[in-house]
Design an enzyme around this catalytic site. Sequence first.
Site, short mmCIF file in Angstrom:
data_model
loop_
_atom_site.label_atom_id
_atom_site.label_comp_id
_atom_site.label_asym_id
_atom_site.label_seq_id
_atom_site.Cartn_x
_atom_site.Cartn_y
_atom_site.Cartn_z
N HIS B 327 -65.03 6.69 -66.85
CA HIS B 327 -64.67 8.09 -66.64
C HIS B 327 -64.86 8.81 -67.97
O HIS B 327 -64.39 8.33 -69.00
CB HIS B 327 -63.21 8.20 -66.17
N ARG B 347 -62.29 19.84 -66.10
CA ARG B 347 -63.59 20.46 -66.41
C ARG B 347 -64.03 21.37 -65.27
O ARG B 347 -64.64 22.40 -65.49
CB ARG B 347 -64.63 19.38 -66.71
#
Lengths: 232, 575
Positions: B327, B347
């Site tokens: 990740h 994000r």
Amino acid sequence: MKVAAHEPPKGSSVTVYIMGKAHEVPAEATIMGAIEYAGQQIIRGAGCREGYCGACGTIYRLQGDYRIRTGLACTTLVEDGMTLAQFPFVPAEKAVYDIEKLQPNVSAIQQTYPVVFRCVACNTCTKSCPQGIQVMDYVQAAKRGDIAAVKDLSFYCVSCGLCMLRCPAEITQPLVATLAKRLYGRHLRKESPELAERVQAVEAGAFDAEYAEMMAMSHEALSERYYARDVE
Amino acid sequence: MYPEYMAESLRRVAATRARRLELARKPEPVYPPMDAGARRAVLEGFHPDFKPDARRPVRVGPNRGETLTTEVAHLLESHSWLHAGQVDLARPDHETDLLIIGGGGAGCNAALVAMQEHGVKSLIATKLRLGDANSMMSEGGMQAAVSRTDSPTRHYLDAIGGGHFENKPELVRALTEDAPKVVKWLEDLGVCWDKDEDGSLHVLHGGGTSRKRMLSCRDHIGAMIMRTLMDEVRNHPDMIDIEGFMPAVELIMDREGRCAGAVLYSLDSGEFYVVRAKATLISTGGFGRLHIRGFDTTNHYGATGDGLVMAYRAGAKLMYMDSVQYHPTGAAFPEQIAGFLITEKVRGAGGQPVNKDGELFVFPREPRDIEASAIIRECVQNGGGIETPSGRTGVWLDAPIIDLLHGEGYTAHHFASIHRQFLRYGIDITKDPMLIYPSLHYQNGGIEINERCETNIPGLYVAGEASGGLHGRNRLMGNSVLDYNVFGQRAGRYAGEYVKNVKLAKLTLDHLASFEQEMIEAGVQSDLVTPILLPSYAPEDVKKRRLVGGGTDGLPGTSVLKNRIYAETRERAPE
Ligand SMILES: Cc1cc2nc3c(=O)[nH]c(=O)nc-3n(C[C@H](O)[C@H](O)[C@H](O)COP(=O)(O)OP(=O)(O)OC[C@H]3O[C@@H](n4cnc5c(N)ncnc54)[C@H](O)[C@@H]3O)c2cc1C
Ligand code: SF4
Ligand code: SF4
Ligand code: FES
């Protein structure tokens, strides 16, 4: 002799008393890290290691302070002079029920966890919750049968059991929280207008032809379709 | 609190924020996304899977000769806890229709469906407590094509494109076709999905989705679903037995080559137990706690890839065990939560990775493998990382920009868990950025299954993260929560059907001796004993002083401490 089995930590260190026995551990360790630093293999008392599962409930006292404090071992930092014990399990009887048959109101609480009505509003549960949840408020909401409020207030409960360990009225708060969420999801939700339709369409085979077509496609053809797809 | 020496860098991040906010407000990407060539270069140059020693051929077993992730190859070329005569197979300690190994999301789904659809009883044997599992931890969401602009076939196309067209098509079809039904099923059990005003399911984008189809339960979808499933499982004590702290260590076969149960190991008493079962499901989840290439992980304590080893020794084929999902944004500081997942949604909401000078260096929403590689490149090659007091490196994930974009309070509401987690360490993510580095997250491949969760061994079923084929070599966000629900249910359905007609022959563990023999013939030398069960985080000098330094010291898990995988990888810092 303060240090258990091995060399002291390299950086700054503190002394903690794990179940009463002194260990020198890194100053920036979590309680879980300290227990492991002391050489123990945790079996009960660690799960997610990130604050989600509630496996690692811990009670502790600080030097010169009469208070009993509570925390999750995986997210609570050690302090010098801390005396601690893990409480990975708190006995509690889960009610067995059929969620279909329960009503989303006070009757469900009466049938499953009538102990809730013993609450004396002392607020000990709220003070002991490592998640900062207004536990007493959700217990009060449960007494009123306000299922939606119980769900919202207890949303981030990790079922560590520390509140029920401390509750003078022997209430099993996290079990009530889970029940309320299920009652809300099952009986009080707003129905989605399109979900049932979509389920039916799938069952009626509405997408079968397109699936068959794509599953028969060559790698290249599929790739072409993929890169040409429009994005919302 | 960040250490004093990071103050200068934090000031730079704050100084560039206004400029970056302007960029974020424009329709164009804040940083140019990579084209195919640039992607290949960053992957091959910096993705951990592409390091020369990241993979090696496995020398024994069903995938013999195939190149696998090095640590996985180590794991498979290892010895059993059991030797002949240790258990009495003729006198099982427990008999059941369906043995479910692993009480996470997939396992609980299977038990419920086998009961509901076939009246089949099951035993869930799990390593720690029921629900101590990766399933408890998912934050972001679950994909399902439920909105009117979307369709299951579109979901199919997105998933198969995300997996670089290597996914098994019949599995992807099952995944996407069952999704709407699963949403309804979970809702009827009491899962509280996020809804819009009119009751429609609230949907968001995720990496690689062409329609908004990420469903959520705030940022706690894992706990919401897992706790609901566990509660329902516990509502049927007469149909579903739960044995906690009883991991499986080996599968049992019958003389006709069917899987016929497993040997369990009590973490309390150290005894082995024989369970005879008409069908067996492996739902043991992933392998993050192997700390591949020394990486921190987002996974729970028991994620040690046990199912892979047990199935492999019994002759099950693995698929795509040469790729690992990192990740992009795991916490690098504070040390206490190193590896902690910072969901992709940060994000998605406008959070930007920036280097120590506060400059953007990558488009914030590249696919996971690309984004992770770019972060590693920034640290390793461009010197844009910050070193932490314990020697990790990381770049900043600028989250304060989120509230500037969406209004004050947005972060505290939508990212409550992360916000709370960092506040514990005196870091307010609405004011300061987080220091992040890629973290070992997901086992892309696993034991190969078909759409009925069957393996090449009759009577052996696999579901969830332990299985392989569905995601190809790259899983998209939101498809694994869906995976454990869809395939957990399918496993319960088809295993439930299978047990009705099966008559087991005599039980055997002969496959263990054959596997040992194969290792000898292949010249494999290993001191590793598996499954690993639990990693150890005791300091090295503690391990050295122990009675049995390298091997067993009471608990299977503790031998891991010394096992090569861990020792080797921890000695070097992650690249
Ligand atoms: C922090 C985090 C966040 C995530 N967020 C998302 C997300 O937003 N969306 C998404 O789609 N996916 C997400 N994922 C991935 C997803 O949650 C997992 O892939 C999925 O839950 C796996 O489910 P499972 O049932 O296969 O395995 P698990 O839920 O891990 O269950 C496996 C169980 O088997 C037990 N077990 C292991 N070995 C043995 C043994 N030898 N004997 C008996 N029992 C054993 C384990 O203890 C565990 O209880 C996330 C994962 C993590 C770690
Ligand atoms: S409400 Fe109780 S069980 Fe839930 S997190 Fe707080 S203390 Fe733990
Ligand atoms: S601790 Fe028990 S009695 Fe006190 S407020 Fe909480 S629930 Fe009520
Ligand atoms: S180990 Fe899961 S909450 Fe601490």
